[in-house]
Design a protein around this motif. Structure first.
Motif, mmCIF file in Angstrom:
data_model
loop_
_atom_site.group_PDB
_atom_site.id
_atom_site.type_symbol
_atom_site.label_atom_id
_atom_site.label_comp_id
_atom_site.label_asym_id
_atom_site.label_seq_id
_atom_site.Cartn_x
_atom_site.Cartn_y
_atom_site.Cartn_z
ATOM 1 N N GLY A 125 0.805 -1.220 0.000
ATOM 2 C CA GLY A 125 0.000 0.000 0.000
ATOM 3 C C GLY A 125 0.835 1.266 0.000
ATOM 4 N N VAL A 126 2.019 1.210 -0.620
ATOM 5 C CA VAL A 126 2.936 2.354 -0.638
ATOM 6 C C VAL A 126 2.891 3.043 -1.996
ATOM 7 C CG1 VAL A 126 5.388 3.024 -0.579
ATOM 8 C CG2 VAL A 126 4.476 1.422 1.120
ATOM 9 N N PRO A 127 2.715 4.364 -2.038
ATOM 10 C CA PRO A 127 2.652 5.085 -3.313
ATOM 11 C C PRO A 127 3.961 5.013 -4.092
ATOM 12 C CG PRO A 127 1.849 6.443 -1.502
ATOM 13 C CD PRO A 127 2.507 5.254 -0.887
ATOM 14 N N ILE A 128 3.834 5.140 -5.408
ATOM 15 C CA ILE A 128 4.984 5.150 -6.314
ATOM 16 C C ILE A 128 4.951 6.444 -7.117
ATOM 17 C CG2 ILE A 128 6.070 4.046 -8.307
ATOM 18 C CD1 ILE A 128 4.730 1.435 -7.418
ATOM 19 N N VAL A 129 6.079 7.152 -7.143
ATOM 20 C CA VAL A 129 6.203 8.362 -7.954
ATOM 21 C C VAL A 129 7.284 8.131 -9.001
ATOM 22 C CG1 VAL A 129 6.752 10.818 -7.999
ATOM 23 C CG2 VAL A 129 5.455 9.870 -6.085
ATOM 24 N N PRO A 130 6.921 7.922 -10.280
ATOM 25 C CA PRO A 130 7.926 7.763 -11.332
ATOM 26 C C PRO A 130 8.669 9.075 -11.562
ATOM 27 C CG PRO A 130 5.766 6.948 -12.026
ATOM 28 C CD PRO A 130 5.550 7.764 -10.792
ATOM 29 N N ARG A 131 9.947 8.972 -11.921
ATOM 30 C CA ARG A 131 10.777 10.165 -12.087
ATOM 31 C C ARG A 131 11.822 9.928 -13.171
ATOM 32 N NH1 ARG A 131 13.049 14.561 -8.827
ATOM 33 N NH2 ARG A 131 15.212 14.903 -9.457
ATOM 34 N N GLY A 132 12.086 10.985 -13.936
ATOM 35 C CA GLY A 132 13.168 10.953 -14.908
ATOM 36 C C GLY A 132 14.355 11.741 -14.381
ATOM 37 N N ALA A 133 14.780 12.745 -15.168
ATOM 38 C CA ALA A 133 15.951 13.533 -14.777
ATOM 39 C C ALA A 133 15.612 14.654 -13.801
ATOM 40 C CB ALA A 133 16.607 14.120 -16.029
ATOM 41 N N GLY A 134 14.331 14.930 -13.590
ATOM 42 C CA GLY A 134 13.938 15.988 -12.665
ATOM 43 C C GLY A 134 13.948 17.373 -13.277
ATOM 44 N N SER A 135 13.843 17.458 -14.598
ATOM 45 C CA SER A 135 13.879 18.764 -15.268
ATOM 46 C C SER A 135 12.498 19.410 -15.353
ATOM 47 C CB SER A 135 14.447 18.612 -16.686
ATOM 48 O OG SER A 135 13.598 17.785 -17.466
ATOM 49 N N GLU A 183 14.308 3.172 -24.321
ATOM 50 C CA GLU A 183 13.904 3.098 -22.922
ATOM 51 C C GLU A 183 13.694 4.512 -22.384
ATOM 52 O OE1 GLU A 183 15.755 -1.060 -21.295
ATOM 53 O OE2 GLU A 183 17.084 0.681 -21.275
ATOM 54 N N PRO A 184 13.003 4.643 -21.250
ATOM 55 C CA PRO A 184 12.609 5.984 -20.784
ATOM 56 C C PRO A 184 13.760 6.861 -20.304
ATOM 57 C CG PRO A 184 12.011 4.327 -19.166
ATOM 58 C CD PRO A 184 12.438 3.582 -20.390
ATOM 59 N N GLY A 185 14.892 6.267 -19.943
ATOM 60 C CA GLY A 185 15.991 7.067 -19.421
ATOM 61 C C GLY A 185 16.906 7.662 -20.474
ATOM 62 N N VAL A 186 16.603 7.442 -21.755
ATOM 63 C CA VAL A 186 17.413 8.016 -22.829
ATOM 64 C C VAL A 186 17.273 9.531 -22.819
ATOM 65 C CG1 VAL A 186 17.698 8.180 -25.335
ATOM 66 C CG2 VAL A 186 17.262 5.960 -24.261
ATOM 67 N N VAL A 187 18.387 10.244 -22.861
ATOM 68 C CA VAL A 187 18.369 11.707 -22.896
ATOM 69 C C VAL A 187 17.933 12.169 -24.291
ATOM 70 C CG1 VAL A 187 19.817 13.784 -22.770
ATOM 71 C CG2 VAL A 187 20.091 11.945 -21.080
ATOM 72 N N ASP A 230 20.652 12.840 -26.781
ATOM 73 C CA ASP A 230 21.356 11.634 -27.212
ATOM 74 C C ASP A 230 20.575 10.907 -28.302
ATOM 75 O OD1 ASP A 230 23.312 12.203 -25.378
ATOM 76 O OD2 ASP A 230 22.631 10.755 -23.881
ATOM 77 N N LEU A 231 19.259 10.863 -28.167
ATOM 78 C CA LEU A 231 18.443 10.239 -29.212
ATOM 79 C C LEU A 231 18.523 11.038 -30.499
ATOM 80 C CD1 LEU A 231 16.370 8.228 -30.269
ATOM 81 C CD2 LEU A 231 14.576 9.666 -29.286
ATOM 82 N N ARG A 232 18.401 12.340 -30.395
ATOM 83 C CA ARG A 232 18.463 13.184 -31.595
ATOM 84 C C ARG A 232 19.787 12.993 -32.318
ATOM 85 N NH1 ARG A 232 14.903 17.720 -31.569
ATOM 86 N NH2 ARG A 232 16.502 19.102 -32.368
ATOM 87 N N THR A 233 20.876 12.941 -31.552
ATOM 88 C CA THR A 233 22.201 12.763 -32.145
ATOM 89 C C THR A 233 22.324 11.398 -32.812
ATOM 90 O OG1 THR A 233 23.168 14.221 -30.469
ATOM 91 C CG2 THR A 233 24.674 12.764 -31.662
ATOM 92 N N SER A 258 15.282 21.897 -22.067
ATOM 93 C CA SER A 258 16.263 21.089 -21.326
ATOM 94 C C SER A 258 16.649 19.842 -22.114
ATOM 95 C CB SER A 258 15.676 20.681 -19.972
ATOM 96 O OG SER A 258 14.426 20.010 -20.140
ATOM 97 N N TYR A 259 16.589 19.913 -23.457
ATOM 98 C CA TYR A 259 16.797 18.728 -24.290
ATOM 99 C C TYR A 259 18.164 18.085 -24.095
ATOM 100 C CZ TYR A 259 19.645 21.497 -27.564
ATOM 101 O OH TYR A 259 20.624 22.268 -28.126
ATOM 102 N N ASP A 260 19.128 18.832 -23.561
ATOM 103 C CA ASP A 260 20.456 18.253 -23.374
ATOM 104 C C ASP A 260 20.587 17.441 -22.091
ATOM 105 O OD1 ASP A 260 20.126 20.565 -21.899
ATOM 106 O OD2 ASP A 260 22.187 21.247 -22.142
ATOM 107 N N TRP A 261 19.509 17.407 -21.257
ATOM 108 C CA TRP A 261 19.580 16.546 -20.073
ATOM 109 C C TRP A 261 18.249 15.913 -19.674
ATOM 110 C CZ3 TRP A 261 17.796 18.098 -14.923
ATOM 111 C CH2 TRP A 261 17.269 19.382 -14.858
#
Length: 458
Positions: A63-73, A109-113, A116-119, A134-137
């Motif tokens: 019964g514990v909440p989950i907060v998904p997070r990426g880079a925090g931008s 995958e979701p952690g790709v910057v 980096d994908l554009r490059t 903030s596309y660079d991070w």
């Protein structure tokens, strides 16, 4: 909670479960200072979708909440921790799994910057359009969660316009695959668009299939300066009426211009407003587009119109736009709003922000995507002053109200998060909010995915 922590360590390995409060503190919030945040029970960093499934099942049982997070931008508090939650950080899931040039798609995958994908796809002569500031991070997962936009939205749309499908871990721990790899497909509900922009409230995105475009031509650039905001707004309206769709059309107000001039130690020779446009159509088509923009600006009363095909010069001109937030940091802390108004009312928004600035006694710089009406009024304040912080909050709220009064929306690309929940209800009304809650209840019946983001359950 020791039993839950043991299960989490078993799922992802002990080094990937962080509980030291000095370490987890850096994962409590994103870049929005107004949004509330709590202290997480743990920060968990999975590396596979199977690990995400195990984490979700363990948290559900406890019964514990989950907060998904990426880079925090983010700039809405959408990734902010709630008290006693597990913050699920997806940055270690950062593989570009496939680039398919023949079908013009990528699987990531979701952690790709974003950059980096554009490059990576550029090496195949392809282009991934969404380009948040903030596309660079920032990460693709965060872009998907908030349906992020960027400078190229006027021509290429926001993130959802480049998403073919996603893999999502549901509240049950099951893995849902939505969408397809084909160009067309209308079988069933469009579940992909349901999850894009849902801010982690319906599930955890673990993979995305993204549509790519052919790499555009090197852009030509136009810059125009105006003595009045009204003239600049009129120029935008004329460009739209001409039927021209530049790849980029950005506007800066007087406060933004002065901050950038001070920061870059340059003279932009601009009065009340500056408009920057680019065309990536190439060749004669690009020249025709910018000629039409130049004509529209001149007819609207531009003081100066300058066009260049030099890529380096164009990059330098665009640097003035991209440098605004950094330039404002010299003056103090900043608080960025995100409202989108009809393009015919951009000038009214800017003049309204000037009025609010005078009333609260704080600088407000307005910069934004003139091509689609998405403006970012940015309030500058002293974070050490409680009085200035309170006035900044007041200005933030008044700008949201102004955006709605002008027929706009409270967010064009940053999302609702935990800072605009009441405003979402005000914008969409009780019937639409009821539908939101019904969807949430159906997919997350216990309300454990990112509780308190976007709207309250009841």
């Amino acid at each position: 909670m020791e039993s839950l922590l043991a299960q989490l360590r078993s799922a992802v390995g002990s080094p990937a479960v962080l509980v030291d409060v000095d370490v987890t503190a850096s994962y409590r919030r994103d870049m929005m200072p107004l949004a509330p945040c709590g202290t997480p029970l743990a920060v968990v960093l999975p590396t596979t979708a199977a690990q995400v499934q195990e984490v979700v099942r363990a948290c559900a049982a406890a019964g514990v909440p989950i907060v998904p997070r990426g880079a925090g931008s983010g700039l809405s508090g959408a990734a902010n921790a709630v008290e006693g939650c597990v913050v699920l950080v997806l940055t270690r899931m950062n593989a570009i799994l496939e680039i398919d040039p023949a079908n013009r798609l990528a699987v990531v995958e979701p952690g790709v910057v974003n950059l980096d994908l554009r490059t990576a796809v550029e090496a195949h002569g392809l282009f991934y359009p969404p380009d948040p500031s903030s596309y660079d991070w920032c990460t693709i997962g965060g872009n998907l969660a908030t349906n992020a936009g960027g400078l190229c939205c006027v021509k290429y749309g926001v993130t959802t316009d480049s998403v073919l499908g996603v893999d999502v871990v549901l509240a049950s721990g099951e893995l849902l695959r939505t969408g397809r790899r084909t160009v067309k497909g209308v079988a069933g509900y469009d579940l992909t668009k349901l999850f894009v922009g849902s801010e982690g409230t319906l599930g955890v995105i673990t993979r995305a299939t993204l549509a790519l475009r052919p790499l555009p031509q090197a852009p030509s650039t136009l810059v125009a300066t105006f003595a009045s905001t009204v003239d600049a707004g009129a120029a935008v309206t004329r460009v739209v009426r001409e039927g021209v769709v530049p790849s980029l059309m950005e506007i800066m107000d007087r406060t933004s211009i002065r901050a950038v001039e001070q920061y870059l130690k340059t003279d932009l020779s601009a009065g009340a407003a500056l408009l920057i446009c680019q065309s990536d159509a190439g060749g004669e088509a690009g020249r025709r587009e910018l000629a039409a923009v130049a004509r529209a600006c001149s007819e609207a009363g531009a003081e100066l119109v300058h066009t260049t095909d030099d890529v380096s010069e164009g990059r330098d001109l665009l640097t003035t736009r991209r440098s605004v937030l950094t330039a404002l940091e010299v003056l103090g802390a900043w608080l960025t709003d995100d409202v989108c108004v009809p393009r015919t009312r951009i000038a009214e928004l800017i003049t309204g922000c000037e009025r609010i600035s005078a009333e609260v006694g704080l600088p407000i710089a307005v910069v934004g995507h003139a091509g689609d009406g998405n403006m970012h009024p940015t309030i500058v304040y002293d974070p050490a002053s409680e009085d200035e912080f309170a006035r900044a909050r007041r200005a933030f709220e008044e700008i949201l109200g102004l955006g709605l009064e002008l027929g706009g929306t409270i967010t064009g690309e940053h999302g609702v998060g935990k800072i605009k929940r009441e405003w979402l209800e005000r914008e969409i009304g009780p019937v639409a909010l009821g539908v939101h809650r019904a969807v949430k209840d159906a997919l997350d019946p216990e309300g454990l995915f990112n509780p308190g983001s976007m709207f309250s359950r009841r």
